[in-house]
Enzyme design. Structure first.
Site, PDB file in Angstrom:
ATOM      1  CG  ASN A   9      29.313  85.259  34.749  1.00  0.00           C
ATOM      2  OD1 ASN A   9      30.221  86.018  35.019  1.00  0.00           O
ATOM      3  ND2 ASN A   9      29.491  84.090  34.171  1.00  0.00           N
ATOM      4  N   PRO A  10      29.333  88.138  37.214  1.00  0.00           N
ATOM      5  CG  PRO A  10      30.884  88.020  38.958  1.00  0.00           C
ATOM      6  CD  PRO A  10      29.704  87.303  38.375  1.00  0.00           C
ATOM      7  CG  ASP A  69      22.637  80.152  27.528  1.00  0.00           C
ATOM      8  OD1 ASP A  69      22.765  80.198  28.774  1.00  0.00           O
ATOM      9  OD2 ASP A  69      22.777  79.100  26.885  1.00  0.00           O
ATOM     10  N   GLY A 151      36.145  81.777  33.087  1.00  0.00           N
ATOM     11  CA  GLY A 151      35.706  80.529  32.467  1.00  0.00           C
ATOM     12  C   GLY A 151      36.823  79.805  31.717  1.00  0.00           C
ATOM     13  CG  ASP A 153      38.199  84.071  28.742  1.00  0.00           C
ATOM     14  OD1 ASP A 153      37.490  83.644  27.800  1.00  0.00           O
ATOM     15  OD2 ASP A 153      37.961  85.148  29.321  1.00  0.00           O
ATOM     16  NE  ARG A 179      29.051  87.129  26.945  1.00  0.00           N
ATOM     17  CZ  ARG A 179      30.121  86.393  27.262  1.00  0.00           C
ATOM     18  NH1 ARG A 179      31.308  86.926  27.357  1.00  0.00           N
ATOM     19  NH2 ARG A 179      29.981  85.105  27.492  1.00  0.00           N
TER      20      ARG A 179
HETATM   21  P1  IMP Z   1      25.708  80.698  31.005  1.00  0.00           P
HETATM   22  O1  IMP Z   1      25.561  81.415  29.686  1.00  0.00           O
HETATM   23  O2  IMP Z   1      25.495  81.614  32.159  1.00  0.00           O
HETATM   24  O3  IMP Z   1      24.922  79.440  31.042  1.00  0.00           O
HETATM   25  O4  IMP Z   1      27.222  80.273  31.175  1.00  0.00           O
HETATM   26  C1  IMP Z   1      28.098  80.252  30.158  1.00  0.00           C
HETATM   27  C2  IMP Z   1      29.394  79.559  30.596  1.00  0.00           C
HETATM   28  O5  IMP Z   1      30.177  79.411  29.405  1.00  0.00           O
HETATM   29  C3  IMP Z   1      30.236  80.414  31.535  1.00  0.00           C
HETATM   30  O6  IMP Z   1      30.014  80.095  32.886  1.00  0.00           O
HETATM   31  C4  IMP Z   1      31.659  80.048  31.106  1.00  0.00           C
HETATM   32  O7  IMP Z   1      32.054  78.856  31.711  1.00  0.00           O
HETATM   33  C5  IMP Z   1      31.499  79.790  29.619  1.00  0.00           C
HETATM   34  N1  IMP Z   1      31.746  81.028  28.859  1.00  0.00           N
HETATM   35  C6  IMP Z   1      30.843  81.796  28.190  1.00  0.00           C
HETATM   36  N2  IMP Z   1      31.444  82.860  27.636  1.00  0.00           N
HETATM   37  C7  IMP Z   1      32.741  82.765  27.982  1.00  0.00           C
HETATM   38  C8  IMP Z   1      33.859  83.599  27.712  1.00  0.00           C
HETATM   39  O8  IMP Z   1      33.795  84.660  27.086  1.00  0.00           O
HETATM   40  N3  IMP Z   1      35.024  83.164  28.223  1.00  0.00           N
HETATM   41  C9  IMP Z   1      35.157  82.012  28.932  1.00  0.00           C
HETATM   42  N4  IMP Z   1      34.156  81.211  29.226  1.00  0.00           N
HETATM   43  C10 IMP Z   1      32.939  81.591  28.753  1.00  0.00           C
END
Ligand code: IMP
Length: 199
Positions: A9-10, A69, A151, A153, A179
């Site tokens: 995820n970039p 995650d 995402g 945000d 995070r």
């Molecule tokens: P994964 O951890 O790769 O399974 O994906 C986590 C998902 O949660 C992301 O694709 C976003 O949709 C959402 N997500 C996680 N952290 C953030 C953030 O800091 N901002 C917005 N969405 C987030």
């Protein structure tokens, strides 16, 4: 210390890289060590999925690997989308369609409380793991605000800041985000591990 970032995820890569490099950790991408693993996120907790991702990339690269995650947990949606945040509503949706689904699910709801959760796991080639969890409490806005971030945000409002994550610059978000908090705790745990006092 050199660690492989187990993520494609970039947006997450940019955030993780910025924080980890400040912690003195040399971060390399999967692509830089010739690794390309697809990890099925079959866990039911953030902790399990972070460990699955970190372990798979550690095994493929032979180097310590760090994974995050994360997801959005909305009280009135019974903690959802939670671990399914990236896939909420099905694989075919984009970020905007996903947050619109959350807004729709909350229409007429008084309780708009939510939190973001991030679990970090670093898997070492000797089988050891160092883990940390961070949370950021907030509210789901009534409509999206702000153009930065990714995402969910634009709909995640931090009441103390009177802004959504998408209205914050990177430093501002990293200072309070799930995070950012998880990585600060991770730093402490990593130091304990390296000093041999890790439990
Ligand atoms: P994964 O951890 O790769 O399974 O994906 C986590 C998902 O949660 C992301 O694709 C976003 O949709 C959402 N997500 C996680 N952290 C953030 C953030 O800091 N901002 C917005 N969405 C987030």
């Amino acid at each position: 210390m050199k660690m492989v970032l187990a993520s494609k995820n970039p947006h997450k890569l940019t955030e993780l890289e910025a924080i980890l490099s400040r912690l003195g950790i040399e971060v390399v991408l999967e692509s830089q060590v010739g690794v390309d693993v697809e990890v099925e996120e079959t866990g039911t907790t953030f902790e399990e999925n972070a460990a699955l991702k970190a372990t798979a990339v550690m095994r493929a690269s032979g180097l310590p690997a760090i994974a995050d995650d994360s997801g959005l947990c909305v009280t009135a949606l019974a903690g959802g989308p939670g671990v399914y945040s990236a896939r909420y509503g099905g694989e075919g949706l984009n970020d905007k369609q996903r947050y619109e689904l959350v807004l729709k699910g909350l229409s007429g709801q008084m309780d708009r409380s939510a939190k973001f959760v991030s679990c970090i796991c670093c898997a070492f080639p000797n089988g050891d793991k160092v883990e940390a969890r961070g949370e950021c409490a907030g509210m789901i806005a009534y409509s999206p605000q702000g153009a930065d971030g990714f995402g969910y945000d634009p709909i995640f409002l931090v009441p103390e800041a009177k802004k959504t994550f998408a209205q914050m610059d990177a430093d501002e978000k990293n200072a309070i985000s799930h995070r950012g908090v998880a990585l600060q705790k991770f730093k402490v745990e990593l130091e304990k591990y390296l000093n041999g006092t890790h439990q």
